[in-house]
Motif scaffolding. Structure first.
Motif, mmCIF file in Angstrom:
data_model
loop_
_atom_site.group_PDB
_atom_site.id
_atom_site.type_symbol
_atom_site.label_atom_id
_atom_site.label_comp_id
_atom_site.label_asym_id
_atom_site.label_seq_id
_atom_site.Cartn_x
_atom_site.Cartn_y
_atom_site.Cartn_z
ATOM 1 N N GLU A 245 -14.837 11.794 -14.110
ATOM 2 C CA GLU A 245 -13.415 11.610 -14.385
ATOM 3 C C GLU A 245 -12.620 12.859 -14.013
ATOM 4 O OE1 GLU A 245 -13.372 8.515 -18.153
ATOM 5 O OE2 GLU A 245 -13.958 10.596 -18.504
ATOM 6 N N ILE A 246 -13.229 14.020 -14.212
ATOM 7 C CA ILE A 246 -12.567 15.273 -13.825
ATOM 8 C C ILE A 246 -12.396 15.319 -12.306
ATOM 9 C CG2 ILE A 246 -12.777 17.798 -13.792
ATOM 10 C CD1 ILE A 246 -12.129 16.636 -16.532
ATOM 11 N N LYS A 247 -13.428 14.964 -11.594
ATOM 12 C CA LYS A 247 -13.362 14.980 -10.126
ATOM 13 C C LYS A 247 -12.380 13.931 -9.614
ATOM 14 C CE LYS A 247 -18.007 16.829 -9.345
ATOM 15 N NZ LYS A 247 -19.343 16.595 -8.747
ATOM 16 N N GLU A 248 -12.342 12.778 -10.266
ATOM 17 C CA GLU A 248 -11.404 11.728 -9.864
ATOM 18 C C GLU A 248 -9.962 12.192 -10.047
ATOM 19 O OE1 GLU A 248 -10.116 7.168 -11.145
ATOM 20 O OE2 GLU A 248 -11.809 8.163 -12.133
ATOM 21 N N ALA A 249 -9.681 12.849 -11.198
ATOM 22 C CA ALA A 249 -8.329 13.354 -11.449
ATOM 23 C C ALA A 249 -7.949 14.409 -10.420
ATOM 24 C CB ALA A 249 -8.244 13.939 -12.861
ATOM 25 N N ALA A 250 -8.902 15.289 -10.070
ATOM 26 C CA ALA A 250 -8.639 16.318 -9.062
ATOM 27 C C ALA A 250 -8.375 15.691 -7.701
ATOM 28 C CB ALA A 250 -9.816 17.283 -8.997
ATOM 29 N N ALA A 251 -9.094 14.624 -7.394
ATOM 30 C CA ALA A 251 -8.906 13.950 -6.107
ATOM 31 C C ALA A 251 -7.531 13.297 -6.032
ATOM 32 C CB ALA A 251 -10.006 12.912 -5.904
ATOM 33 N N ILE A 252 -7.096 12.652 -7.111
ATOM 34 C CA ILE A 252 -5.771 12.027 -7.134
ATOM 35 C C ILE A 252 -4.681 13.084 -6.982
ATOM 36 C CG2 ILE A 252 -4.141 10.750 -8.588
ATOM 37 C CD1 ILE A 252 -6.598 9.401 -9.885
ATOM 38 N N ALA A 253 -4.874 14.241 -7.635
ATOM 39 C CA ALA A 253 -3.887 15.328 -7.571
ATOM 40 C C ALA A 253 -3.983 16.133 -6.281
ATOM 41 C CB ALA A 253 -4.065 16.247 -8.775
ATOM 42 N N PHE B 151 -9.398 22.016 -2.091
ATOM 43 C CA PHE B 151 -9.463 23.477 -2.284
ATOM 44 C C PHE B 151 -10.474 23.852 -3.374
ATOM 45 C CE2 PHE B 151 -6.284 22.857 -5.682
ATOM 46 C CZ PHE B 151 -6.700 23.783 -6.622
ATOM 47 N N ILE B 152 -10.744 22.931 -4.320
ATOM 48 C CA ILE B 152 -11.754 23.217 -5.345
ATOM 49 C C ILE B 152 -13.141 23.246 -4.716
ATOM 50 C CG2 ILE B 152 -12.858 22.379 -7.462
ATOM 51 C CD1 ILE B 152 -10.153 21.202 -8.271
ATOM 52 N N ASP B 153 -13.437 22.243 -3.882
ATOM 53 C CA ASP B 153 -14.752 22.174 -3.238
ATOM 54 C C ASP B 153 -14.975 23.333 -2.283
ATOM 55 O OD1 ASP B 153 -15.345 19.867 -4.619
ATOM 56 O OD2 ASP B 153 -14.591 18.529 -3.039
ATOM 57 N N ALA B 154 -13.894 23.884 -1.774
ATOM 58 C CA ALA B 154 -14.014 25.010 -0.842
ATOM 59 C C ALA B 154 -14.400 26.304 -1.551
ATOM 60 C CB ALA B 154 -12.704 25.205 -0.081
ATOM 61 N N LYS B 155 -14.230 26.344 -2.851
ATOM 62 C CA LYS B 155 -14.589 27.540 -3.613
ATOM 63 C C LYS B 155 -16.097 27.571 -3.839
ATOM 64 C CE LYS B 155 -10.235 28.159 -6.098
ATOM 65 N NZ LYS B 155 -9.986 29.557 -5.691
ATOM 66 N N GLU B 156 -16.644 28.767 -3.882
ATOM 67 C CA GLU B 156 -18.092 28.938 -4.012
ATOM 68 C C GLU B 156 -18.613 28.341 -5.319
ATOM 69 O OE1 GLU B 156 -21.385 32.580 -4.092
ATOM 70 O OE2 GLU B 156 -19.333 32.959 -3.436
#
Length: 707
Positions: A569-577, A582-587
């Motif tokens: 659900e956290i990843k889904e919310a980040a994807a909608i926003a 840029f989150i996945d690009a972080k180490e």
């Protein structure tokens, strides 16, 4: 300070224990001078013999004393000793009072025998025995008359000399008796000193605990009170002042409590006990103590009159220093951009210099107090020695008593010294307590409903403004006037208008950041003022105009409104926003750290994380207060598309500056100077709302507006 007293109720047991320990400590401290007196008077001067009552005497001496006593004295002497061959031993069951009465009864007879044993005596005991009874009585009465004119201390010491002489005749080693007495009395002093030390440590420990717990409770109450404040209360106090009150002011109160139990409570116990001991020791020199105490009171009064006003100013100056520091640190980039470093340095230095100067004035006043106190103490010692030396010379006082008097006098003065030292802390802590009380006693305008209503479970996501008007407290004009609309479940309602038209104020009425002046705001059919704040906020997802992130990680910030959300659900919310990229690009991905205020991410990233936080909560109603301003057009379009697809069952309220953001809204409300200038869809408003048409045409081309 009386308002702080309620926080001490939970520590009542510890406070009672502190009182007991303080009385025990005072008993130990006040007993030590008496032991000092005994060591000098009895241990050194009298070779360990406490009084003029011999514990053993020869039968011959007993008979001689009996001969010189009257009938009552003879009965008392016979009843106090038991014969053991040629030796008479003092009864062990004799009480202290009975022993004292015996000593007074036989003292004159002892001194008479002691005088007859001297080499220059005119008659001997044998000659007196041969005298007629009448002549013998006249001689004894004449000797007794001379003794009555002598000071009591001299007669007591002379009686001790008689006892020493008797012990010597019995073959006892007086040096050994003296050593035993000194060791016994000195050991008692050491034990008392150790007990006083242990009680002092116990009082310190308990005081520190009570002070820490009280400060903890006060800080908690201040925090709970502050988070219930609205903008009006924050503006009244200022953020810098609230920070000072919850830190520095609480610390002042904590320091006072930690020191107060050890000094403020102990000082009167020690002072009163010292006065009682002084009266028992010697009343003739009490005027010295009265003079010293009067001088101390005058000193404290003068210092209070001079320094007290500065304590109030001091806390206000700390507020101002915090305010300037906070402004300069928050706006450091603006300061550099406009090359105003020199101006800000001078501004900070001015406040800092004023605070330093005030602090120095107060500290100089207080440091002046200590040398004067020491002068008073030393002067008292000199006066006591001067007066006491004459008393010792006259035989009305012993050296040990004078030494004890000096120690008692120092203890009395020390008690006032402790109070004067606390006078440095009490005024400042009192000011701090008043400032804390101002916060705690402030009644927020927006209060929790005592009997909250719960909306019908069948009604979800409905927001209704019913003839709402709003004006800020003490303002002459209304910010909003007669606003009415309804947002149904699943609808998107947008608010546009020029700067200052009241768009943000309008949506801030829904979560009760402010309460309406007129009309009503209803969520799910219930006036928000009649709902519990928790129930209301649980139905809302809010993205503020100024995006705030908290220190932690990306994950903790997104799940801030719903801590039990799953990782999917956290990843889904980040994807909608549109934050997933840029989150996945972080180490470290979602575990990447976020600095305080989100200073380690860009404005657009901060805005997207704030949007993701609201979406992850899965509320009934989503409120976006100009929350797309930091996004580029491509990200804005992608975000709007994702929102339409994922929030079909949510009511969405959008405050926007860009017309492109709200083109497809179900209802657009145009505000102009706090009033509704138009209401409808994009196409309807382009036809019948001149204000909306001007805003739209200033941003988009004819082709874009025709979509």
């Amino acid at each position: 300070m009386s308002k702080i007293a309620k926080y001490l109720k939970k520590s009542t047991g510890f406070i009672f224990l502190i009182f007991l320990l303080l009385f025990l400590q005072a008993y130990c401290d006040l007993s030590l001078p008496d032991y000092t007196s005994k060591i000098v008077n009895v241990g050194i001067q009298q070779k360990g013999i406490e009084d003029g009552v011999p514990e053993e005497m020869r039968e011959e001496t007993f008979e001689n004393l009996n001969m010189l006593l009257d009938e009552d004295g003879q009965k008392r002497l016979d009843g106090s000793y038991t014969a053991d061959g040629d030796i008479r031993s003092l009864n062990e069951d004799l009480t202290r009072e009975e022993r004292q009465e015996l000593g007074e009864a036989i003292r004159n007879a002892e001194l008479f025998l002691y005088a007859l044993d001297q080499q220059d005596a005119e008659v001997s005991i044998g000659e007196i025995k041969m005298m007629p009874e009448e002549m013998k009585r006249q001689m004894i009465e004449g000797f007794t008359g001379k003794l009555d004119a002598m000071p009591e201390s001299i007669t007591e010491q002379s009686a001790v000399l008689f006892v020493q002489q008797e012990y010597g005749a019995l073959g006892e080693d007086l040096g050994d008796r003296q050593i035993r007495y000194l060791v016994r009395t000195g050991g008692s002093m050491v034990l008392l000193a150790l007990l006083a030390m242990l009680t002092a440590v116990g009082v310190t420990f308990l005081s520190a605990r009570i002070a820490a717990v009280t400060a903890h409770d006060i800080r908690n109450d201040i925090y709970r009170k502050v988070i219930s404040f609205n903008s009006e209360e924050f503006n009244h106090f200022s953020t810098a002042s609230l920070i000072t009150r919850s830190t520095n002011d609480v610390q002042q109160v904590q320091s006072l409590l930690a020191m107060g139990f050890r000094m403020v409570l102990y000082a009167p116990i020690l002072g009163i006990g010292g006065v009682m001991k002084v009266i028992q020791t010697d009343v003739s020199m009490s005027w010295i103590l009265a003079l010293a105490v009067s001088a101390i009171f005058v000193l404290i009064f003068v210092l209070f009159k001079v320094a007290m006003p500065k304590f109030t100013i001091l806390q206000t100056l700390i507020d101002k220093l915090n305010l300037v520091s906070r402004e300069e640190l928050t706006g450091v980039m603006v300061t550099r951009a406009f090359s105003r470093e020199q101006h800000e340095e001078e501004r900070f230095e001015d406040v800092n210099h004023t605070l330093t100067r005030t602090n120095l004035f107060v500290n100089r006043c207080m440091t002046f107090m200590m040398p004067v106190m020491m002068l008073i103490m030393n002067s008292v010692s000199v006066l006591i020695v001067y007066q006491g030396s004459h008393a010792v010379d006259n035989g009305t006082m012993q050296v040990g008593d004078m030494m004890a008097f000096i120690q008692y006098a120092m203890q009395i003065i020390m008690s006032f010294l402790m109070i004067s030292m606390m006078s440095i802390m009490i005024p400042r802590a009192n000011v701090a307590a008043k400032r804390i009380g101002e916060v705690l006693e402030t009644k927020p305008r927006i209060r929790e409903c005592e009997s909250p209503e719960t909306p019908d479970a069948d009604v979800k996501g409905v927001v209704e403004f019913d003839h709402v008007s709003f004006a800020y407290p003490d303002a002459d004009e209304k910010v909003l006037e007669d606003i009415s609309f309804t947002a149904e479940k699943g609808q998107t309602v947008a608010f546009v208008g020029s700067t200052g038209s009241g768009k943000s104020t309008l949506v801030n009425l829904i979560p009760r950041f402010f309460d309406v002046t007129e009309g009503a705001v209803r969520v799910d059919g219930v006036d928000v003022r009649e709902m519990s704040k928790k129930d209301l906020c649980d139905r809302l997802g809010y993205v503020p105009q100024k995006n705030i992130l908290f220190s932690g990680t990306i994950d903790s910030n997104i799940r801030y409104g719903r801590t039990d959300a799953s990782q999917e659900e956290i990843k889904e919310a980040a994807a909608i926003a549109q934050a997933a990229e840029f989150i996945d690009a972080k180490e470290e991905g979602y575990d990447s750290p976020i600095a305080q205020g989100g200073t380690n991410v860009s404005g657009g990233q901060k805005q997207r994380l704030s949007i993701a936080r609201a979406i992850a909560k899965k509320p009934e109603i989503l409120i976006f207060d100009d929350s797309f301003s930091a996004l580029d057009f491509k990200t804005d379009a992608a975000l709007r598309k994702a929102l339409r697809e994922s929030t079909k069952d949510m009511t969405t309220l959008i405050v926007a500056q860009r017309i492109s953001t709200i083109l497809h809204a179900d209802q657009i409300i145009v505000l102009d100077e706090g009033q509704v200038a138009g209401k409808g869809t994009h196409k309807e408003l382009m036809k019948n709302c001149e204000v909306y048409r001007q805003i739209a045409m200033s941003q988009l081309s004819e082709e874009e507006l025709a979509v």
